[in-house]
Design a protein around this motif. Sequence first.
Motif, mmCIF file in Angstrom:
data_model
loop_
_atom_site.group_PDB
_atom_site.id
_atom_site.type_symbol
_atom_site.label_atom_id
_atom_site.label_comp_id
_atom_site.label_asym_id
_atom_site.label_seq_id
_atom_site.Cartn_x
_atom_site.Cartn_y
_atom_site.Cartn_z
ATOM 1 N N THR A 18 -30.336 -18.293 -47.099
ATOM 2 C CA THR A 18 -29.962 -16.901 -46.880
ATOM 3 C C THR A 18 -29.407 -16.808 -45.467
ATOM 4 N N THR A 19 -28.153 -16.386 -45.351
ATOM 5 C CA THR A 19 -27.506 -16.314 -44.039
ATOM 6 C C THR A 19 -27.937 -15.057 -43.295
ATOM 7 N N ARG A 20 -27.643 -15.019 -42.006
ATOM 8 C CA ARG A 20 -27.956 -13.836 -41.198
ATOM 9 C C ARG A 20 -27.241 -12.604 -41.729
ATOM 10 N N GLY A 21 -26.079 -12.813 -42.344
ATOM 11 C CA GLY A 21 -25.308 -11.703 -42.907
ATOM 12 C C GLY A 21 -25.771 -11.279 -44.284
ATOM 13 N N GLY A 22 -26.769 -11.983 -44.837
ATOM 14 C CA GLY A 22 -27.318 -11.591 -46.127
ATOM 15 C C GLY A 22 -26.751 -12.353 -47.320
ATOM 16 N N ASP A 23 -25.818 -13.266 -47.093
ATOM 17 C CA ASP A 23 -25.304 -14.067 -48.202
ATOM 18 C C ASP A 23 -26.395 -14.999 -48.703
ATOM 19 N N LYS A 24 -26.387 -15.237 -50.012
ATOM 20 C CA LYS A 24 -27.369 -16.145 -50.613
ATOM 21 C C LYS A 24 -26.612 -17.299 -51.266
ATOM 22 N N LEU A 25 -27.029 -18.531 -50.920
ATOM 23 C CA LEU A 25 -26.424 -19.744 -51.451
ATOM 24 C C LEU A 25 -27.547 -20.677 -51.880
ATOM 25 N N VAL A 26 -27.384 -21.286 -53.044
ATOM 26 C CA VAL A 26 -28.334 -22.299 -53.497
ATOM 27 C C VAL A 26 -27.560 -23.601 -53.656
ATOM 28 N N VAL A 27 -28.082 -24.668 -53.037
ATOM 29 C CA VAL A 27 -27.478 -25.999 -53.136
ATOM 30 C C VAL A 27 -28.489 -26.899 -53.829
ATOM 31 N N ILE A 28 -28.038 -27.553 -54.900
ATOM 32 C CA ILE A 28 -28.886 -28.514 -55.597
ATOM 33 C C ILE A 28 -28.266 -29.882 -55.411
ATOM 34 N N ILE A 29 -29.055 -30.802 -54.846
ATOM 35 C CA ILE A 29 -28.603 -32.181 -54.665
ATOM 36 C C ILE A 29 -29.322 -33.022 -55.709
ATOM 37 N N HIS A 30 -28.550 -33.522 -56.656
ATOM 38 C CA HIS A 30 -29.107 -34.333 -57.737
ATOM 39 C C HIS A 30 -29.374 -35.746 -57.230
ATOM 40 N N ASP A 31 -30.353 -36.408 -57.845
ATOM 41 C CA ASP A 31 -30.688 -37.779 -57.472
ATOM 42 C C ASP A 31 -29.518 -38.741 -57.668
ATOM 43 N N ASP A 32 -28.583 -38.402 -58.555
ATOM 44 C CA ASP A 32 -27.420 -39.273 -58.778
ATOM 45 C C ASP A 32 -26.283 -39.014 -57.788
ATOM 46 N N GLY A 33 -26.511 -38.087 -56.811
ATOM 47 C CA GLY A 33 -25.513 -37.833 -55.776
ATOM 48 C C GLY A 33 -24.680 -36.577 -56.000
ATOM 49 N N ARG A 34 -24.678 -36.029 -57.217
ATOM 50 C CA ARG A 34 -23.913 -34.806 -57.464
ATOM 51 C C ARG A 34 -24.513 -33.641 -56.680
ATOM 52 N N ARG A 35 -23.664 -32.688 -56.321
ATOM 53 C CA ARG A 35 -24.107 -31.463 -55.661
ATOM 54 C C ARG A 35 -23.608 -30.268 -56.452
ATOM 55 N N GLU A 36 -24.447 -29.251 -56.557
ATOM 56 C CA GLU A 36 -24.045 -27.988 -57.153
ATOM 57 C C GLU A 36 -24.307 -26.895 -56.138
ATOM 58 N N LEU A 37 -23.338 -25.998 -55.970
ATOM 59 C CA LEU A 37 -23.482 -24.881 -55.054
ATOM 60 C C LEU A 37 -23.324 -23.592 -55.850
ATOM 61 N N TYR A 38 -24.275 -22.671 -55.656
ATOM 62 C CA TYR A 38 -24.252 -21.389 -56.337
ATOM 63 C C TYR A 38 -24.233 -20.280 -55.289
ATOM 64 N N HIS A 39 -23.333 -19.313 -55.473
ATOM 65 C CA HIS A 39 -23.226 -18.160 -54.589
ATOM 66 C C HIS A 39 -23.676 -16.939 -55.390
ATOM 67 N N PHE A 40 -24.457 -16.042 -54.760
ATOM 68 C CA PHE A 40 -25.053 -14.931 -55.482
ATOM 69 C C PHE A 40 -24.569 -13.586 -54.968
ATOM 70 N N MET A 51 -19.916 -20.931 -58.898
ATOM 71 C CA MET A 51 -20.602 -22.218 -58.895
ATOM 72 C C MET A 51 -19.566 -23.307 -58.696
ATOM 73 N N ILE A 52 -19.926 -24.313 -57.873
ATOM 74 C CA ILE A 52 -19.050 -25.463 -57.625
ATOM 75 C C ILE A 52 -19.897 -26.711 -57.835
ATOM 76 N N SER A 53 -19.311 -27.713 -58.489
ATOM 77 C CA SER A 53 -19.985 -28.996 -58.662
ATOM 78 C C SER A 53 -19.129 -30.069 -57.996
ATOM 79 N N MET A 54 -19.763 -30.945 -57.195
ATOM 80 C CA MET A 54 -19.040 -31.997 -56.471
ATOM 81 C C MET A 54 -19.775 -33.312 -56.599
ATOM 82 N N ASP A 55 -19.014 -34.426 -56.531
ATOM 83 C CA ASP A 55 -19.678 -35.721 -56.441
ATOM 84 C C ASP A 55 -20.002 -35.983 -54.971
ATOM 85 N N ASP A 56 -20.671 -37.095 -54.683
ATOM 86 C CA ASP A 56 -21.139 -37.399 -53.337
ATOM 87 C C ASP A 56 -20.003 -37.434 -52.316
#
Length: 172
Positions: A18-40, A51-56
């Motif tokens: 949660t940023t100072r400006g009130g934005d909420k972001l969730v980052v999930i780092i999978h054991d296989d190196g993938r990342r998922e980012l969620y903005h609310f 939602m964005i999905s990225m490899d390592d």
Amino acid sequence: MNVLETDLPGIGRKFHITTRGGDKLVVIIHDDGRRELYHFEYDEPDDSISMISMDDDEARIVAAIVGGMTYVPKALEKVDMAFDELIIEWYKIAGSNKAVGKSIGELDVRQNSGATIIAVIEKNHSKHVSPGPNFVIPTDAILVVVGEREQQNLFKRILMDGSGNIDESSGI
């Protein structure tokens, strides 16, 4: 900024930001190196609006951009001057690296390259911050190394050669 970190057994790790400006972001780092980012949504904190999905590799590039490694805003130039020419590199150690099984002291890393190993993350996720000269380089680990560009190049040679003795005439 508020960051909450949660283990996700069998999946990886979740970071709720949660940023100072009130934005909420969730980052999930999978054991296989993938990342998922969620903005609310501001008004509906449980509704993801993107939602964005990225490899390592993609995630590391984005991290470098966001972290200011490719462009430093004018306001941060003073901070950048404190680091001058220092760069932090991550090295994935393969079994073919001749440095595997040798200690940092045996390789004489600092004397032969000027670079410093500031952390080691092993395959089993155990972390060693500021490993000493007796630390033995394991296979499949990630070494976090700080140094100037030329020092990083010399360090790469030490990893490949494994002797700690850099012979400029050999091309290694």
